[in-house]
Enzyme design. Structure first.
Site, PDB file in Angstrom:
ATOM      1  N   GLU A 260     -36.644   2.323 -29.773  1.00  0.00           N
ATOM      2  CA  GLU A 260     -37.900   2.617 -29.686  1.00  0.00           C
ATOM      3  C   GLU A 260     -37.948   4.005 -28.992  1.00  0.00           C
ATOM      4  OE1 GLU A 260     -39.697  -0.390 -27.159  1.00  0.00           O
ATOM      5  OE2 GLU A 260     -40.501  -1.437 -29.149  1.00  0.00           O
ATOM      6  N   VAL A 261     -37.187   4.807 -29.724  1.00  0.00           N
ATOM      7  CA  VAL A 261     -37.066   6.271 -29.513  1.00  0.00           C
ATOM      8  C   VAL A 261     -38.247   7.052 -29.939  1.00  0.00           C
ATOM      9  CG1 VAL A 261     -35.388   8.320 -29.495  1.00  0.00           C
ATOM     10  CG2 VAL A 261     -34.498   5.892 -29.643  1.00  0.00           C
TER      11      VAL A 261
END
Length: 502
Positions: free
Chosen positions: A178-179
């Site tokens: 979840e960058v």
């Protein structure tokens, strides 16, 4: 492992085909306890700040349930030193406390896999002014800027300090899930304007840099990464990056109805790209609501059963393990979801289901015996059995509070005709009440307040045996005080109204 926040249970599988026990029955099971996703408030409470003395108590139970290891995401509960010391939450573990826990885990035959976020979910680092200049997007503390050399130096320093307190590691999880907003920073925008540069290549270059750094310093340790940033990439992009030769991806999905066929195809894709092994990740809690207080076992049981289907259709030798996650917060700034003691029955059901290749009456009986419960229920929150497992008293009291505190207060304040008709906010503000009406609800209000004060006294005492005070305070403020304070205020207003009349 329960050191820092509860996060995942990893079931490592040597042979996914298993034996008579089932697809994952003969494997190794790693219970991951996520360290502490600290909260976003000033005092930064940890995600699951379990106090050090209480941690070893649960490890024998995990081992008995079939766990063979612990996946520890420390976040701000690790005892960082030097320039990194400011990352510590007030309740961070001391080196001695952590060594004692790791020693206990080794004595029980539990492998340990540390998890240090190195790209996304970096709020516990980037929220600090001293590291804010390393953000991908200036205003947002979630993702690390992959262009700055100092970013990699920071990650290396964190990994080195964590490694220094661990022995004989086989795997090290470097996060990278979840960058969000990757590519939206000013340096990234300039980089992406260059020919052939893409957000995918930017992501892979940072993962490769971190993995290469870890492999260089610790060649016997294999990096693990969450796979969500990789899923949509083409086989060609992944293969050409060199990342498959450096890391093992962990495919995660916490739904009760995952796409089994899609997961099998994804695993096969990763294998074709060159990844030597793949991990799965399911969930035993922390995946059904950001402020969930009770764990619905049935949801998580179905999640395990779905993953068993994927495992049964996976190529032989492809699956390294399965991590059963137990998130304590959705991110660093969100509220607490289910506490670890509340979810231990779910964890037990999930581990035993994976170990036995399915859920049956025999599995149910095993879980009941190990937890000291006479009537385990998987399709409802309610349970008539107290249990004898560590933290079972907390589960009983949290269940009572979750089901009856708000409803009982609302019943008195919103549906009692004497309160709504003769002691409304208008009456309370002016301290007006008919004397005869007092007798119709004052005894009930006082009795209800006394009852809940007693329950909450017991709950707070039980929680303080397991959690740091900041976590207890946060849980009470979120789940107890809104209703209790409304009830207390009505009783106080009633007393003042009676006094005014006299």
């Amino acid at each position: 492992m329960y050191v820092v926040r509860v996060k995942d249970v990893l079931a490592q599988v040597r042979d996914v085909r298993g034996t008579g026990e089932g697809c994952i029955g003969s494997g190794v099971y790693l219970v991951q306890v996520a360290g502490a996703q600290g909260g976003g408030t000033g005092h930064s409470p940890a995600a699951s700040p379990v106090s050090p003395p209480s941690l070893p108590q649960v490890l024998p139970l995990l081992r008995a349930l079939g766990a063979t290891g612990l996946l520890l995401e420390y976040e701000d509960t690790f005892p960082y030193t030097g320039p990194l010391e400011l990352l510590q939450a007030p309740h961070a573990y001391s080196p001695a406390e952590l060594r004692a826990l790791l020693s206990r885990a080794r004595a029980l035959g539990l492998d340990v896999v540390p998890l240090v976020q190195s790209f996304g979910h970096m709020e516990f680092v980037l929220k600090h002014r001293e590291f804010a200049h390393l953000r991908e997007v200036k205003e947002l503390p979630n993702a690390l800027n992959p262009h700055k050399e100092e970013s990699l130096a920071l990650v290396k320093a964190m990994i080195d300090q964590v490694m220094a307190l661990h022995e004989d590691l086989q795997w090290f999880h470097i996060g990278c899930d979840e960058v969000y907003y990757l590519g939206e920073g000013e340096e990234s925008k300039q980089w992406l304007q260059q020919q052939d540069n893409t957000p995918e290549k930017l992501c892979l270059s940072h993962i490769k840099a971190v993995a290469t750094c870890l492999a260089s310093s610790y060649p016997m340790v294999t990096p693990i990464v969450w796979d969500d940033m990789l899923r949509g990439m083409s086989e060609e992009t992944l293969a050409e990056s060199g990342v498959p030769q450096l890391v093992q991806p962990m495919i995660w999905d916490y739904a009760a109805d995952i796409d089994v066929e899609g997961k099998v195809q994804l695993l096969e894709k990763y294998r074709r790209c060159g990844f030597s092994k793949v991990w799965f990740a399911s969930a035993f809690k922390g995946a059904t609501g950001v402020n969930q207080s009770l764990t619905l076992i049935g949801h998580h049981l179905r999640n395990q059963l779905e993953w068993l289907q994927v495992a049964s259709r996976s190529p032989g030798g492809a699956l390294e393990g399965i991590a059963l996650t137990g998130w304590q917060r959705y991110d660093h700034f969100s509220v607490l979801c289910e506490l670890l003691p509340v979810a231990i029955p779910s964890l037990a059901v999930c581990l035993q289901t994976l170990k036995n290749g399915g859920y049956s009456e025999k599995v149910k009986e095993n879980v009941e015996n190990l937890l000291g419960m006479s009537n385990l229920e998987v399709d409802t929150f309610m349970s008539t059995s107290l249990g004898t497992f560590p933290g079972s008293h907390i589960l009983t009291l949290v269940t009572e509070v979750s089901f009856y505190l708000k409803s009982s207060v609302d019943e008195l304040l919103e549906r009692n005709r004497y309160v709504t008709g003769w002691f409304s906010p208008y009456h309370r503000k002016r301290k007006i009440i008919h004397p005869i009406i007092i007798h119709h609800f004052q005894p009930d209000a006082v009795s209800l307040l006394c009852k809940w004060n007693a329950v909450l006294h017991d709950l707070q005492a039980a929680m303080e045996q397991v959690f740091h005070r900041c976590a207890v305070e946060e849980w009470m403020e979120e789940n107890v005080y809104p209703s209790l304070q409304k009830l207390q205020q009505v009783v106080d207003d009633l007393d003042e109204a009676i006094e005014a009349q006299n």
